[in-house]
Write a protein that holds these residues in place. Structure first.
Motif, PDB file in Angstrom:
ATOM      1  N   LYS A 280      10.931   5.208  -7.502  1.00 41.09           N
ATOM      2  CA  LYS A 280      11.507   5.047  -5.784  1.00 41.09           C
ATOM      3  C   LYS A 280       9.771   5.673  -4.905  1.00 41.09           C
ATOM      4  N   SER A 281       9.937   4.459  -3.795  1.00 38.69           N
ATOM      5  CA  SER A 281       9.236   5.238  -2.425  1.00 38.69           C
ATOM      6  C   SER A 281       9.987   4.347  -1.340  1.00 38.69           C
ATOM      7  N   ASN A 282       9.766   5.413   0.144  1.00 35.31           N
ATOM      8  CA  ASN A 282      10.509   4.398   1.436  1.00 35.31           C
ATOM      9  C   ASN A 282       9.311   4.029   1.802  1.00 35.31           C
ATOM     10  N   ILE A 283       9.218   3.141   2.196  1.00 34.78           N
ATOM     11  CA  ILE A 283       8.208   2.232   2.626  1.00 34.78           C
ATOM     12  C   ILE A 283       7.440   2.570   4.000  1.00 34.78           C
ATOM     13  N   ASN A 284       8.826   3.296   4.611  1.00 34.06           N
ATOM     14  CA  ASN A 284       8.010   3.500   6.153  1.00 34.06           C
ATOM     15  C   ASN A 284       7.339   4.376   6.033  1.00 34.06           C
ATOM     16  N   PHE A 285       7.033   4.981   4.897  1.00 33.86           N
ATOM     17  CA  PHE A 285       5.875   6.225   4.795  1.00 33.86           C
ATOM     18  C   PHE A 285       4.797   6.127   3.819  1.00 33.86           C
ATOM     19  N   LEU A 286       4.863   4.329   3.645  1.00 36.61           N
ATOM     20  CA  LEU A 286       3.808   3.374   2.375  1.00 36.61           C
ATOM     21  C   LEU A 286       2.863   2.334   3.838  1.00 36.61           C
ATOM     22  N   PRO A 287       2.218   2.646   4.367  1.00 41.00           N
ATOM     23  CA  PRO A 287       1.479   1.671   4.803  1.00 41.00           C
ATOM     24  C   PRO A 287       0.263   1.274   4.399  1.00 41.00           C
ATOM     25  N   GLN A 288      -0.577   1.779   3.707  1.00 38.59           N
ATOM     26  CA  GLN A 288      -1.630   1.092   3.232  1.00 38.59           C
ATOM     27  C   GLN A 288      -0.910   0.331   1.950  1.00 38.59           C
ATOM     28  N   ILE A 289       0.135   0.685   1.283  1.00 41.60           N
ATOM     29  CA  ILE A 289       0.395  -0.313   0.162  1.00 41.60           C
ATOM     30  C   ILE A 289       0.814  -1.250   0.897  1.00 41.60           C
TER      31      ILE A 289
ATOM     32  N   GLU B  12      10.503  10.324  -6.799  1.00 40.18           N
ATOM     33  CA  GLU B  12      10.043   9.169  -5.639  1.00 40.18           C
ATOM     34  C   GLU B  12       8.941   9.745  -5.491  1.00 40.18           C
ATOM     35  N   LEU B  13       8.318   8.973  -5.060  1.00 40.82           N
ATOM     36  CA  LEU B  13       6.753   9.493  -4.776  1.00 40.82           C
ATOM     37  C   LEU B  13       6.723   8.913  -3.921  1.00 40.82           C
ATOM     38  N   THR B  14       5.215   9.842  -3.621  1.00 37.72           N
ATOM     39  CA  THR B  14       4.383   9.874  -2.239  1.00 37.72           C
ATOM     40  C   THR B  14       3.201   8.674  -2.393  1.00 37.72           C
ATOM     41  N   GLN B  15       2.984   7.759  -0.976  1.00 38.59           N
ATOM     42  CA  GLN B  15       2.096   6.774  -1.603  1.00 38.59           C
ATOM     43  C   GLN B  15       0.281   7.208  -1.977  1.00 38.59           C
ATOM     44  N   GLN B  16       0.495   8.412  -1.986  1.00 37.55           N
ATOM     45  CA  GLN B  16      -1.298   8.489  -3.009  1.00 37.55           C
ATOM     46  C   GLN B  16      -0.641   9.046  -3.786  1.00 37.55           C
ATOM     47  N   GLU B  17       0.876   9.369  -4.201  1.00 39.72           N
ATOM     48  CA  GLU B  17       0.871   9.583  -6.377  1.00 39.72           C
ATOM     49  C   GLU B  17       1.024   8.001  -6.891  1.00 39.72           C
ATOM     50  N   LEU B  18       1.598   6.938  -6.046  1.00 37.45           N
ATOM     51  CA  LEU B  18       2.483   6.003  -6.459  1.00 37.45           C
ATOM     52  C   LEU B  18       0.488   5.325  -6.460  1.00 37.45           C
ATOM     53  N   LEU B  19      -0.438   5.640  -5.702  1.00 35.30           N
ATOM     54  CA  LEU B  19      -1.710   4.518  -5.548  1.00 35.30           C
ATOM     55  C   LEU B  19      -2.326   4.904  -6.679  1.00 35.30           C
ATOM     56  N   THR B  20      -2.474   6.244  -7.275  1.00 34.21           N
ATOM     57  CA  THR B  20      -2.886   6.228  -8.674  1.00 34.21           C
ATOM     58  C   THR B  20      -2.532   6.124  -9.618  1.00 34.21           C
ATOM     59  N   ARG B  21      -0.493   6.168  -9.267  1.00 34.83           N
ATOM     60  CA  ARG B  21       0.070   5.395 -10.951  1.00 34.83           C
ATOM     61  C   ARG B  21      -0.290   4.399 -10.720  1.00 34.83           C
TER      62      ARG B  21
END
Length: 106
Positions: A54-63, A3-12
């Motif tokens: 995977k990522s919880n969309i609730n914690f990904l407002p920018q994405i 599971e990735l955070t928003q910042q980790e996901l954006l970087t990847r």
């Protein structure tokens, strides 16, 4: 599945040198998301090298805003030099596997 955070996901997602991968977006109280995760677990059992996170969309407002995610569950497929592919309909394990199979390491 990691599971990735928003910042980790954006970087990847913005690193074109990384291998292709798929991202499962969900919310914890979504029943259809739970069914989709079970299907993905079956695929991961068959193919442990499947590059799936995977990522919880609730914690990904920018994405959520930038990628215009319309609903969950959603699987976003990232392949080098291709547009992101968004899957919103997961019919079966076999159908889902056919979408994800090209991501397997050669």
């Amino acid at each position: 599945m990691q599971e990735l955070t928003q910042q980790e996901l954006l970087t990847r997602a913005n690193d074109s040198s990384l291998a292709p991968f798929a991202l499962f977006l969900y919310t914890p109280f979504c029943g259809t998301c739970k069914v989709t995760e079970q299907m993905l677990d079956v695929i991961m059992e068959m193919q442990p090298t499947m590059p799936l996170i995977k990522s919880n969309i609730n914690f990904l407002p920018q994405i959520s805003r930038d990628w215009q995610i319309t609903s969950v569950p959603c699987i976003v497929i990232f392949e080098q030099e291709k547009e992101k592919q968004f899957l919103y309909r997961m019919q079966s394990v076999g159908d889902l596997y056919q979408h994800l199979k090209p991501l397997l390491p050669k």
